[in-house]
Design an enzyme around this catalytic site. Sequence first.
Site, PDB file in Angstrom:
ATOM      1  N   HIS A 274      83.481  35.347   6.414  1.00 41.94           N
ATOM      2  CA  HIS A 274      82.846  34.663   5.298  1.00 41.94           C
ATOM      3  C   HIS A 274      83.814  34.135   4.280  1.00 41.94           C
ATOM      4  O   HIS A 274      83.348  33.398   3.491  1.00 41.94           O
ATOM      5  CB  HIS A 274      81.623  35.580   4.645  1.00 41.94           C
ATOM      6  CG  HIS A 274      80.460  35.925   5.631  1.00 41.94           C
ATOM      7  ND1 HIS A 274      79.927  34.734   6.345  1.00 41.94           N
ATOM      8  CD2 HIS A 274      80.161  36.884   5.851  1.00 41.94           C
ATOM      9  CE1 HIS A 274      78.659  35.440   7.081  1.00 41.94           C
ATOM     10  NE2 HIS A 274      79.036  36.917   6.829  1.00 41.94           N
TER      11      HIS A 274
ATOM     12  N   ASP B  43      79.278  37.616  15.560  1.00 43.39           N
ATOM     13  CA  ASP B  43      78.499  38.152  14.522  1.00 43.39           C
ATOM     14  C   ASP B  43      77.225  37.516  14.342  1.00 43.39           C
ATOM     15  O   ASP B  43      77.005  36.382  14.589  1.00 43.39           O
ATOM     16  CB  ASP B  43      79.433  38.195  13.173  1.00 43.39           C
ATOM     17  CG  ASP B  43      78.784  39.033  12.242  1.00 43.39           C
ATOM     18  OD1 ASP B  43      79.412  39.954  12.071  1.00 43.39           O
ATOM     19  OD2 ASP B  43      78.224  38.788  11.369  1.00 43.39           O
TER      20      ASP B  43
ATOM     21  N   HIS C  63      75.837  36.641  11.669  1.00 50.43           N
ATOM     22  CA  HIS C  63      76.177  35.712  10.384  1.00 50.43           C
ATOM     23  C   HIS C  63      77.073  34.538  10.824  1.00 50.43           C
ATOM     24  O   HIS C  63      77.976  34.872  11.678  1.00 50.43           O
ATOM     25  CB  HIS C  63      76.371  36.289   9.266  1.00 50.43           C
ATOM     26  CG  HIS C  63      75.454  37.656   8.878  1.00 50.43           C
ATOM     27  ND1 HIS C  63      75.778  38.789   9.092  1.00 50.43           N
ATOM     28  CD2 HIS C  63      74.472  37.565   8.104  1.00 50.43           C
ATOM     29  CE1 HIS C  63      75.132  39.563   8.591  1.00 50.43           C
ATOM     30  NE2 HIS C  63      74.007  38.899   7.944  1.00 50.43           N
TER      31      HIS C  63
ATOM     32  N   ASP D 175      76.314  43.035  14.526  1.00 46.43           N
ATOM     33  CA  ASP D 175      75.137  42.969  13.602  1.00 46.43           C
ATOM     34  C   ASP D 175      73.968  42.401  14.149  1.00 46.43           C
ATOM     35  O   ASP D 175      72.867  42.218  13.685  1.00 46.43           O
ATOM     36  CB  ASP D 175      75.230  42.686  12.235  1.00 46.43           C
ATOM     37  CG  ASP D 175      76.225  41.439  11.808  1.00 46.43           C
ATOM     38  OD1 ASP D 175      76.677  40.716  12.917  1.00 46.43           O
ATOM     39  OD2 ASP D 175      76.601  40.993  10.744  1.00 46.43           O
TER      40      ASP D 175
HETATM   41 ZN   LIG Z   1      77.510  39.916   9.936  1.00 43.73          ZN
END
Ligand SMILES: [Zn+2]
Length: 307
Positions: free
Chosen positions: A126, A163, A165, A244
Amino acid sequence: MTTAYITHEDCLLHNMGPDHPESPVRLQAIRKVLERTGLMDHMDQLTAVPATAEQIQLAHAKLHQKKLEMKLPREGVVYTDEDTALCPHSLDAAHLAVGGVILATNRVLSGKAQNAFCAVRPPGHHAEYNLPMGFCFYNNVAIGACHALLQEGIERVAVLDFDVHHCNGTVDIFKDRPEVLVCSTFQYPYYPERYCEIERPNIVNCPIAAHSDNLVFRKAIEECWLPALEAHKPDIIFISAGFDAHKEDPMADLNLDEEDYRWVTQQIMQMAEKHSQKRIVSVLEGGYNPVALAFSVQAHLEVLAGF
Ligand SMILES: [Zn+2]
């Protein structure tokens, strides 16, 4: 040929508080499972060395680094956004996380390892060029990819991110660098809601609706990632390995399990064999149920290590 396993015990010292999901327990759980199953004995275990400021600036503004250093507390924690915090040891851990990926890249490119896994934290995907965000300060995998591109004979790289995200930071850093293919599967709509809809030939975004089953994930890999990899022919593949999207992860709502992580790793291995001289550097990102995380990493590493 060996699989390198790279970590550093000081990655455990980054601590954002007892209730924070991105906790040192994650790395401890991974180590415990890999030792108990004996898998750890089959890997070349290496200790990360801290990255230099110049290496971090391959993917980040000098100002980004300075701002983090100025915020670093002498005690307690200081928040850089509502869910990301610095403790006194955080930047030491962050330098080791980046340095671990650079060491992994050097091992793989020198032929001392066929592939490598970096069990490091804080995670990185991120972190944008000039912005820490979402538990991330420096974009470990992006810096590794930039470092690889400086080496003789490396003209194209791929960063594959499974991931749950979206890898807004990696996209931010590489959106105007066509030599880097970035492929991401992610729950959508969902955090971080930046760069999810960007259109660039080198950015392959695969949004997946919450509560989708694992076949939706596998279809995205087969129909979007693999053709993009066939066309790009990367000299080395980096993986932003976040776990995740596991059905038992508390953070999100996708339904993958260990067998899906085994499967996607096999797909990536086949591409690396075909186009990238088997070179893979995998870097831990998310995964917040320590047990599900550890067993998922085990499945991922069993494939990388050829079991
Ligand atoms: Zn994540």
